[in-house]
Design a protein around this motif. Structure first.
Motif, PDB file in Angstrom:
ATOM      1  N   VAL A 128       0.831  -1.198   0.000  1.00 11.84           N
ATOM      2  CA  VAL A 128       0.000   0.000   0.000  1.00 11.84           C
ATOM      3  C   VAL A 128       0.871   1.255   0.000  1.00 11.84           C
ATOM      4  CG1 VAL A 128      -1.686   1.285   1.371  1.00 11.84           C
ATOM      5  CG2 VAL A 128      -1.971  -1.166   1.054  1.00 11.84           C
ATOM      6  N   VAL A 129       1.924   1.224   0.814  1.00 15.76           N
ATOM      7  CA  VAL A 129       2.780   2.400   0.949  1.00 15.76           C
ATOM      8  C   VAL A 129       3.562   2.678  -0.346  1.00 15.76           C
ATOM      9  CG1 VAL A 129       4.775   3.332   2.209  1.00 15.76           C
ATOM     10  CG2 VAL A 129       2.909   2.254   3.448  1.00 15.76           C
ATOM     11  N   GLU A 130       3.853   1.589  -1.081  1.00 15.55           N
ATOM     12  CA  GLU A 130       4.612   1.696  -2.338  1.00 15.55           C
ATOM     13  C   GLU A 130       4.007   2.723  -3.286  1.00 15.55           C
ATOM     14  OE1 GLU A 130       6.514  -2.469  -3.341  1.00 15.55           O
ATOM     15  OE2 GLU A 130       4.963  -1.914  -4.775  1.00 15.55           O
ATOM     16  N   ASP A 131       2.691   2.652  -3.424  1.00 17.30           N
ATOM     17  CA  ASP A 131       2.023   3.608  -4.291  1.00 17.30           C
ATOM     18  C   ASP A 131       0.623   3.883  -3.731  1.00 17.30           C
ATOM     19  OD1 ASP A 131       0.939   5.142  -6.282  1.00 17.30           O
ATOM     20  OD2 ASP A 131       1.945   4.052  -7.892  1.00 17.30           O
ATOM     21  N   ILE A 132       0.576   4.899  -2.883  1.00 12.39           N
ATOM     22  CA  ILE A 132      -0.654   5.146  -2.131  1.00 12.39           C
ATOM     23  C   ILE A 132      -1.845   5.429  -3.038  1.00 12.39           C
ATOM     24  CG2 ILE A 132      -1.737   6.649  -0.397  1.00 12.39           C
ATOM     25  CD1 ILE A 132       1.011   6.863   0.910  1.00 12.39           C
ATOM     26  N   GLU A 133      -1.620   6.226  -4.086  1.00 11.60           N
ATOM     27  CA  GLU A 133      -2.733   6.587  -4.972  1.00 11.60           C
ATOM     28  C   GLU A 133      -3.327   5.353  -5.648  1.00 11.60           C
ATOM     29  OE1 GLU A 133      -4.790   9.123  -5.562  1.00 11.60           O
ATOM     30  OE2 GLU A 133      -3.773   9.778  -3.747  1.00 11.60           O
ATOM     31  N   VAL A 134      -2.429   4.492  -6.146  1.00 15.01           N
ATOM     32  CA  VAL A 134      -2.882   3.267  -6.820  1.00 15.01           C
ATOM     33  C   VAL A 134      -3.617   2.365  -5.822  1.00 15.01           C
ATOM     34  CG1 VAL A 134      -2.039   1.133  -7.907  1.00 15.01           C
ATOM     35  CG2 VAL A 134      -1.159   3.329  -8.656  1.00 15.01           C
ATOM     36  N   ALA A 135      -3.045   2.228  -4.633  1.00 14.65           N
ATOM     37  CA  ALA A 135      -3.648   1.356  -3.621  1.00 14.65           C
ATOM     38  C   ALA A 135      -5.027   1.870  -3.219  1.00 14.65           C
ATOM     39  CB  ALA A 135      -2.743   1.266  -2.402  1.00 14.65           C
ATOM     40  N   LYS A 136      -5.114   3.192  -3.103  1.00 12.06           N
ATOM     41  CA  LYS A 136      -6.381   3.810  -2.708  1.00 12.06           C
ATOM     42  C   LYS A 136      -7.467   3.503  -3.740  1.00 12.06           C
ATOM     43  CE  LYS A 136      -8.321   8.273  -1.662  1.00 12.06           C
ATOM     44  NZ  LYS A 136      -8.141   9.698  -1.695  1.00 12.06           N
ATOM     45  N   LYS A 137      -7.112   3.686  -5.000  1.00 18.55           N
ATOM     46  CA  LYS A 137      -8.075   3.423  -6.088  1.00 18.55           C
ATOM     47  C   LYS A 137      -8.485   1.951  -6.095  1.00 18.55           C
ATOM     48  CE  LYS A 137      -7.540   7.073  -9.458  1.00 18.55           C
ATOM     49  NZ  LYS A 137      -6.158   7.594  -9.528  1.00 18.55           N
ATOM     50  N   ALA A 138      -7.472   1.074  -5.936  1.00 22.47           N
ATOM     51  CA  ALA A 138      -7.755  -0.368  -5.965  1.00 22.47           C
ATOM     52  C   ALA A 138      -8.656  -0.758  -4.794  1.00 22.47           C
ATOM     53  CB  ALA A 138      -6.448  -1.154  -5.918  1.00 22.47           C
ATOM     54  N   ALA A 139      -8.356  -0.224  -3.612  1.00 24.29           N
ATOM     55  CA  ALA A 139      -9.156  -0.567  -2.429  1.00 24.29           C
ATOM     56  C   ALA A 139     -10.589  -0.071  -2.603  1.00 24.29           C
ATOM     57  CB  ALA A 139      -8.518   0.030  -1.178  1.00 24.29           C
ATOM     58  N   GLU A 140     -10.729   1.147  -3.108  1.00 25.37           N
ATOM     59  CA  GLU A 140     -12.082   1.694  -3.313  1.00 25.37           C
ATOM     60  C   GLU A 140     -12.869   0.841  -4.304  1.00 25.37           C
ATOM     61  OE1 GLU A 140     -11.248   5.738  -4.361  1.00 25.37           O
ATOM     62  OE2 GLU A 140     -11.235   6.376  -2.254  1.00 25.37           O
ATOM     63  N   ALA A 141     -12.180   0.425  -5.384  1.00 26.19           N
ATOM     64  CA  ALA A 141     -12.863  -0.358  -6.426  1.00 26.19           C
ATOM     65  C   ALA A 141     -13.337  -1.715  -5.895  1.00 26.19           C
ATOM     66  CB  ALA A 141     -11.935  -0.549  -7.621  1.00 26.19           C
ATOM     67  N   VAL A 142     -12.508  -2.380  -5.109  1.00 22.22           N
ATOM     68  CA  VAL A 142     -12.936  -3.706  -4.629  1.00 22.22           C
ATOM     69  C   VAL A 142     -13.971  -3.586  -3.508  1.00 22.22           C
ATOM     70  CG1 VAL A 142     -10.868  -4.949  -5.393  1.00 22.22           C
ATOM     71  CG2 VAL A 142     -10.950  -4.078  -3.057  1.00 22.22           C
ATOM     72  N   LYS A 143     -13.883  -2.499  -2.740  1.00 20.69           N
ATOM     73  CA  LYS A 143     -14.905  -2.271  -1.699  1.00 20.69           C
ATOM     74  C   LYS A 143     -16.265  -2.015  -2.354  1.00 20.69           C
ATOM     75  CE  LYS A 143     -14.244   0.276   1.955  1.00 20.69           C
ATOM     76  NZ  LYS A 143     -14.457  -0.420   3.225  1.00 20.69           N
ATOM     77  N   LYS A 144     -16.209  -1.318  -3.487  1.00 20.93           N
ATOM     78  CA  LYS A 144     -17.433  -0.981  -4.203  1.00 20.93           C
ATOM     79  C   LYS A 144     -18.192  -2.236  -4.655  1.00 20.93           C
ATOM     80  CE  LYS A 144     -18.743   2.461  -7.583  1.00 20.93           C
ATOM     81  NZ  LYS A 144     -18.213   3.217  -8.685  1.00 20.93           N
ATOM     82  N   ILE A 145     -17.457  -3.267  -5.006  1.00 26.31           N
ATOM     83  CA  ILE A 145     -18.173  -4.491  -5.397  1.00 26.31           C
ATOM     84  C   ILE A 145     -18.440  -5.406  -4.196  1.00 26.31           C
ATOM     85  CG2 ILE A 145     -17.701  -4.562  -7.883  1.00 26.31           C
ATOM     86  CD1 ILE A 145     -15.380  -6.426  -7.375  1.00 26.31           C
ATOM     87  N   GLY A 146     -18.155  -4.919  -3.005  1.00 23.61           N
ATOM     88  CA  GLY A 146     -18.622  -5.620  -1.803  1.00 23.61           C
ATOM     89  C   GLY A 146     -17.588  -6.350  -0.976  1.00 23.61           C
ATOM     90  N   PHE A 147     -16.336  -6.401  -1.436  1.00 22.46           N
ATOM     91  CA  PHE A 147     -15.319  -7.109  -0.658  1.00 22.46           C
ATOM     92  C   PHE A 147     -14.943  -6.321   0.595  1.00 22.46           C
ATOM     93  CE2 PHE A 147     -14.365  -8.851  -4.913  1.00 22.46           C
ATOM     94  CZ  PHE A 147     -14.262 -10.198  -4.614  1.00 22.46           C
ATOM     95  N   LEU A 148     -14.484  -7.055   1.596  1.00 21.22           N
ATOM     96  CA  LEU A 148     -13.878  -6.408   2.758  1.00 21.22           C
ATOM     97  C   LEU A 148     -12.399  -6.229   2.435  1.00 21.22           C
ATOM     98  CD1 LEU A 148     -15.432  -8.783   5.441  1.00 21.22           C
ATOM     99  CD2 LEU A 148     -16.055  -6.371   5.085  1.00 21.22           C
ATOM    100  N   VAL A 149     -11.814  -5.153   2.951  1.00 22.66           N
ATOM    101  CA  VAL A 149     -10.396  -4.913   2.666  1.00 22.66           C
ATOM    102  C   VAL A 149      -9.623  -4.824   3.978  1.00 22.66           C
ATOM    103  CG1 VAL A 149      -8.736  -3.247   1.731  1.00 22.66           C
ATOM    104  CG2 VAL A 149     -10.837  -3.731   0.482  1.00 22.66           C
ATOM    105  N   SER A 150      -8.501  -5.538   4.030  1.00 23.86           N
ATOM    106  CA  SER A 150      -7.694  -5.403   5.243  1.00 23.86           C
ATOM    107  C   SER A 150      -6.250  -5.049   4.916  1.00 23.86           C
ATOM    108  CB  SER A 150      -7.755  -6.676   6.088  1.00 23.86           C
ATOM    109  OG  SER A 150      -7.129  -7.735   5.435  1.00 23.86           O
ATOM    110  N   MET A 151      -5.604  -4.419   5.903  1.00 25.85           N
ATOM    111  CA  MET A 151      -4.192  -4.109   5.749  1.00 25.85           C
ATOM    112  C   MET A 151      -3.395  -5.099   6.593  1.00 25.85           C
ATOM    113  SD  MET A 151      -2.031  -0.637   6.236  1.00 25.85           S
ATOM    114  CE  MET A 151      -3.113   0.359   5.259  1.00 25.85           C
ATOM    115  N   ASP A 152      -2.559  -5.887   5.890  1.00 31.82           N
ATOM    116  CA  ASP A 152      -1.796  -6.966   6.521  1.00 31.82           C
ATOM    117  C   ASP A 152      -0.441  -6.438   6.988  1.00 31.82           C
ATOM    118  OD1 ASP A 152      -1.168  -9.534   7.256  1.00 31.82           O
ATOM    119  OD2 ASP A 152      -1.044 -10.344   5.225  1.00 31.82           O
ATOM    120  N   ASP A 153       0.113  -7.094   7.984  1.00 32.60           N
ATOM    121  CA  ASP A 153       1.474  -6.801   8.472  1.00 32.60           C
ATOM    122  C   ASP A 153       1.638  -5.331   8.871  1.00 32.60           C
ATOM    123  OD1 ASP A 153       1.830  -9.401   7.651  1.00 32.60           O
ATOM    124  OD2 ASP A 153       2.918  -8.913   5.829  1.00 32.60           O
ATOM    125  N   PHE A 154       0.615  -4.762   9.476  1.00 30.43           N
ATOM    126  CA  PHE A 154       0.683  -3.344   9.842  1.00 30.43           C
ATOM    127  C   PHE A 154       1.790  -3.117  10.874  1.00 30.43           C
ATOM    128  CE2 PHE A 154      -0.515   0.502  12.166  1.00 30.43           C
ATOM    129  CZ  PHE A 154      -0.699   1.381  11.107  1.00 30.43           C
TER     130      PHE A 154
END
Ligand code: C2E
Ligand code: MG
Ligand code: MG
Length: 258
Positions: A128-154
């Motif tokens: 996620v930290v590697e490319d925050i903008e890309v990660a943000k878009k990806a997380a929003e897109a998968v949340k939109k179709i109903g998936f839960l999103v988690s951040m691993d190894d925080f």
């Protein structure tokens, strides 16, 4: 890539499930799917083959195989009227930039008649930290179709706090390194307690990873961390072991499906 596909077809990859437990009730509330490779009687752990697949990008094929298998499993359990709970799968950083990824996920959901609310996609903090903008878009897109999103190894990568500001993460998995020698490390205790408090206000669930001792469990109960995953309760189990221990499959339904 052909070798990987052949290995998948030969069922050399197996999914193990590590249960997750509600800290307060100690009842099972979920599981994480972890891949293993089995050649004859030798079991190979992910750190032996994932780095190579990450390098080549083939990891995406493996991840989608894991997702499909998890969907099939949940379908089987649903048909057997067994309790259902979210299962998390690990998503490689390679998916994030793939413009077809969301379509690919939707296709699997449709083909396997799966419920995305019962699937949690784990992205590592480093990814996620590697490319925050890309990660943000990806997380929003998968949340939109109903998936839960988690951040691993925080807590292992560079700070992802600024990411939490921008992305509505459903679940935050606090890395095992915080819990090593926790009893002696007052600073680690303060940090973990603060993360849990912050997540409560953000309505993000907290999972403590790699929990091995009663002292760690008692501490997590005291600070109201939501979920515990670790050897203290259970190591990752084969599907058969998991079903035998945590679910009762009705043999009649199994027979009907043959
Ligand atoms: P992860 O996602 O952080 O998974 C947790 C790892 O910690 C697992 O190792 C699990 O077996 C181990 N673990 C759980 N509880 C304890 C404990 O109490 N003590 C200790 N010492 N370890 C514990 P595993 O299965 O070897 O997987 C290692 C990593 O490989 C995973 O870390 C994940 O990043 C990656 N991985 C596994 N399966 C997949 C997959 O299907 N796709 C992708 N992209 N990555 C995967
Ligand atoms: Mg994980
Ligand atoms: Mg982890």
């Amino acid at each position: 890539m052909d070798d990987l596909i052949k290995a998948i077809r030969k069922n050399e990859f197996q999914i193990y499930l590590q249960p997750k437990f509600d800290t307060r009730t100690e009842k099972i509330v979920g599981a994480e799917a972890l891949i293993r490779k089995q050649i004859k009687n030798r079991m190979i752990l992910p750190n032996e083959f994932i780095p190579l697949y990450e390098e080549t990008g083939w990891i995406t094929i493996l991840d989608m195989y894991v997702l499909r298998e998890v969907c099939k499993l949940q379908k089987k359990w649903k048909e057997a009227n067994l309790p259902l709970f979210p299962i998390s799968i690990n998503e490689s950083r390679h998916h994030l930039k793939n413009p077809n990824h969301v379509k690919e996920l939707e296709e699997i959901l449709r083909q396997e008649e799966a419920n995305p609310r019962l699937i949690e996609l784990e992205m590592t903090e480093t990814t996620v930290v590697e490319d925050i903008e890309v990660a943000k878009k990806a997380a929003e897109a998968v949340k939109k179709i109903g998936f839960l999103v988690s951040m691993d190894d925080f807590g292992t990568g560079y700070s992802a706090f600024n990411v939490l500001k921008d992305i509505e993460i459903d679940i935050l998995k606090i890395d095992k390194t915080f819990f090593d020698e926790l009893e002696k490390n007052k600073r680690a205790q303060i940090i973990v307690e603060s993360i849990v408090k912050m997540c409560k206000r953000l309505k993000t669930k907290t999972v403590a990873e790699g929990i091995e001792t009663k002292e760690q469990v008692d501490f997590l109960k005291r600070i109201h961390c939501d979920i515990i995953q670790g050897y203290y309760f259970s190591k990752p189990l084969s599907i058969k072991e998991f079903e035998d221990k945590y679910l009762k499959i009705d043999p009649e339904i199994e027979l009907q499906k043959e």
